[in-house]
Design an enzyme around this catalytic site. Sequence first.
Site, PDB file in Angstrom:
ATOM      1  N   THR A 161      37.432  42.324  36.064  1.00  0.00           N
ATOM      2  CA  THR A 161      37.939  41.689  37.016  1.00  0.00           C
ATOM      3  C   THR A 161      37.999  42.897  37.973  1.00  0.00           C
ATOM      4  O   THR A 161      38.855  43.936  38.117  1.00  0.00           O
ATOM      5  CB  THR A 161      39.422  41.241  37.177  1.00  0.00           C
ATOM      6  N   LYS A 211      38.053  35.068  41.058  1.00  0.00           N
ATOM      7  CA  LYS A 211      38.926  35.454  40.036  1.00  0.00           C
ATOM      8  C   LYS A 211      39.957  35.989  40.755  1.00  0.00           C
ATOM      9  O   LYS A 211      41.307  35.732  40.163  1.00  0.00           O
ATOM     10  CB  LYS A 211      38.084  36.548  39.109  1.00  0.00           C
TER      11      LYS A 211
END
Length: 402
Positions: A205, A280
Site C-alpha cells: 500500500t 486502496k
Amino acid sequence: MPSTLLAKPNINNLLSATAMALCSAFCPRISTNFRPKPFSSFPSKPLLSLSFKVFSSQATDASSQGPLILMLKSESKTGLTCFISVYGTIATRCYLTLTMIMLNVTDKFSGRVGFLGLGIMGSPMAQNLIKAGCDVIVWNRTKSKCDPLISLGAKYSSSPEEVAANCDVTFAMLADPESAIDVACGKNGAVSGIGPGKGYVDISTVDVATSKLINEHIKARGALFLEAPVSGSKKPAEDGQLIFLTAGDRSLYELVSPLLDILGKSRFYLGEVGNGAAMKLVVNMIMGSMMASFSEGILLSKKVGLDPSVLVEVVSQGAISAPMYSLKGPSMVKSQYPTAFPLKHQQKDLRLALGLAESVSQSTPIAAAANELYKVAKSYGLSDEDFSAVIEALKAKSQDTA
C-alpha cells in the site's frame, strides 16, 4: 493463453441428468449444480461459472432425429465459451436452462514466483502460493522470517535482485513507500535483476507517486509492472480471501490472474498505474474513519450506562453492519487488540489519503480528524497494536478532560 482443464465433470452423468429433464414435458425448466472435485493441487475454488442452454431441433415429430446442442457460455474471468453437440432422439421440442455449473478451470501459471517481504501479510500469502504447488523463491530483510516458508518448500535468495533475476514474476509486499522504493530500486534491488519477459507485481500500500516511480524503473528494464494493493488484513490473507485492486500492464494482469485467485476472492483491474494505489487509499481512509467513529460509540454507550457489548450486537444486525464491527467490537470492549492490521499502517494510509485528497483539492475533514486521533494513539506507544487500539487514545482524552 490456453486454458487447462483441471477437473472434468462425468459426461455420462451430465447427459443422464439432461435426458431426465427433457422427458418431463410438464416441467420445462430445471436447474442443477455440479461440483466435481479437482484433480490438481490448486485450491478447490469455483474459478469458472458456466450457464448452458439445452434445446432440440425445431421438429415436433416424435420420430425425428436431430442434434441436441448444449451451449455453454462463460460467465467467468477466463472468457471461455464451449459448444458441445450430442445426438439423439428428441420426443418433443424442449427448452431447458441449467445454471451455475461450477468447474475448476484455470490458466495454470507454470513459472517461478518470487516473493519479497514476509511480514504480517506477506508470509501467509507466500505460504498459500507454496501450498498451491507454486515454485516460490522468498526474501526478507530478516532472514529468520523465511525459515517457516523454506520448511514448506520455498527457496531462499539473499537479495531482491537475485529473486527478480531467477523468477518469471516477482511479488512485493512492503510496509510503506520508502521500503517499496528501496526494495525495488535501491542497492541490490529487484530492478537490477529484472529484465524483458519478466514481471513485477507490487502489492504494497503506497501512494500514487511511489507506484508510478517503481513502474518507470521496471519499464526501463523492459519488464512489465502491475500494482495490486490488497483490501483485507491478516485473516483474509491466511484464508486466501483478499481483494486485489490492480492497475498497470494488462498482459501481466492476465498472466498472474491464476496466482491472484489463489491469494484472493476477487480482483479488479482499474486501468493505468496509480489507480490501484488511489483506490486502496480511499478504501483505507474510509476504514480508518469508521473505526474512529465506532470507538467513540463504544465509549459513549458505556459512559451513559449502556452495555457496549449489546451496542456491538445491535450495530452488527442493523443497516450500518460491517464485518469489521462484529470482528473487532468484542475485543475492543475487553480492551484487547490482537494485531491484524497495525495501527501505524492505518495512520500511514490516512496520511497518504489526505495527501491524495490535497492533490486534487478535495476536502476530507472527517479523515483529517481521524488521522490526528491515530497520531495520538501512536504517541501512546500503540503503533504495533491493531488499529482498533485507537479507542485507547479516546480513553486518554476523556481522562485528561475529566
